[in-house]
Write an enzyme that holds these catalytic residues in place. Structure first.
Site, PDB file in Angstrom:
ATOM      1  N   HIS A  38       0.834  -1.201   0.000  1.00  0.00           N
ATOM      2  CA  HIS A  38       0.000   0.000   0.000  1.00  0.00           C
ATOM      3  C   HIS A  38       0.868   1.250   0.000  1.00  0.00           C
ATOM      4  O   HIS A  38       1.933   1.272   0.621  1.00  0.00           O
ATOM      5  CB  HIS A  38      -0.900   0.031   1.234  1.00  0.00           C
ATOM      6  N   GLU A 106      -6.571  -0.255  -6.019  1.00  0.00           N
ATOM      7  CA  GLU A 106      -7.552   0.656  -5.445  1.00  0.00           C
ATOM      8  C   GLU A 106      -7.119   2.083  -5.708  1.00  0.00           C
ATOM      9  O   GLU A 106      -5.929   2.393  -5.697  1.00  0.00           O
ATOM     10  CB  GLU A 106      -7.675   0.459  -3.925  1.00  0.00           C
TER      11      GLU A 106
END
Length: 318
Positions: A38, A106
């Site tokens: 991430h 995402e």
């Protein structure tokens, strides 16, 4: 027999802590490691986001377990040619104990360069081209490529492993599962969905491994465990495509206000009942998964590893 792994959370822990948790996971008897990739955490309470490839390099020096990023997105934030080089180096460092997990990503992580965040069908098309490009580069051959989404000129990855790197593809819906079966060496998904596994198998994934993951919150105080899980990971209970389209931790915090502690308690194994934890992992095995990765929420890591070593892993393997 299914393998049981530990899922290292780069959203919740810094690089030093992650390396220590990997060491504890091996000592506790886990078979393998996942590690998230991430740029941002899902919310500020989680509060971390170390660069996954640096951490993987450190892991290669302290554990003998297989390691896989679950998952990296080779679409927007990081070009697939760069992911190919990172994967090749990791595979060499880990001496054949590395798999590359990829997914369509995402907005939370991928929008940071100010580029357009494509709709899901376009991202799947980008992922397919990216995987093809990564596979070609992992051979060590010099390649040039002009595709629908990516351009590479005279690129060659010189440091490559002796054996091919398996590439597993993340999927949460039927179309993505079929794409994973077609282009991947395995499937990654985050729910014990037997129907999704069956769709993957029918679409060409008959002999390919399926791996899943879940979060738990061990504590001697179940109520405190529920509060911790709600504070740190209420975002896991958000429905639909929100996880793919919300652009910042602040937006996830706003959306997560709709999630109650009761919802978290009903979905996340919390507390110190070994049967509850074993049942949650066994649901994946019963759905046809070959590997299940579990991540402990919060700071009580050593207690979690002791608990799983003594009370949960023996139940699962017995």
């Amino acid at each position: 027999m299914a393998r049981f792994g530990y899922f290292l959370s780069c959203e919740e822990h810094g690089p030093i802590e992650l390396v220590e948790q990997a060491r504890m996971a091996e000592q506790a008897g886990f078979d393998c490691l996942w590690i998230s990739d991430h740029y941002h955490p899902w919310n500020d309470q989680q509060g971390q986001s170390p660069f996954v490839w640096s951490v993987i390099g450190a892991l290669s020096r302290v554990v003998s377990l297989p390691v896989e990023p679950a998952v990296t997105c080779p679409l927007v934030r990081t070009h697939p040619a760069v992911i190919a080089q990172a994967a090749a180096t990791s595979a060499v460092q880990l001496g054949g104990r590395f798999r590359l997990g990829v997914g369509s990503g995402e907005a939370l992580n991928e929008h940071i360069l100010g580029t357009v965040w494509p709709e899901a069908s376009v991202r799947l098309d980008m992922l397919e081209e990216a995987v093809q490009l990564i596979r070609r580069l992992l051979t060590g051959d010099q390649i040039s490529h002009r595709g629908r989404h990516y351009v590479v000129e005279n690129a060659r990855v010189y440091t490559v492993p002796e054996e091919a790197v398996p590439i597993d593809v993340s999927a949460f819906g039927p179309q993505a599962a079929e794409t994973a079966a077609r282009i991947g060496d395995g499937l990654i998904t985050m729910a014990p969905d037997a129907g999704l596994v069956e769709r993957f198998r029918r679409a060409g994934g008959e002999s390919k491994p399926v791996a899943g993951g879940l979060k738990v919150c061990w504590s001697a105080d179940r109520r405190e465990a529920v509060r911790t899980a709600h504070r740190l990971w209420a975002n896991e209970q958000l429905p639909g495509e929100l996880a793919q389209i919300l652009p910042s931790p602040r937006h996830f915090e706003q959306a997560s206000q709709l999630i109650t502690e009761e919802q978290v308690a009903a979905s996340v194994p919390c507390g110190d009942n070994p049967d509850e934890h074993a049942k949650a992992l066994s649901a994946f095995v019963d759905a046809g998964f070959d590997a299940v990765y579990v991540s402990q929420i919060g700071k009580e890591q050593q207690g979690f590893f002791d608990f799983y070593h003594t009370n949960v892993l023996p139940r699962l393997r017995g």
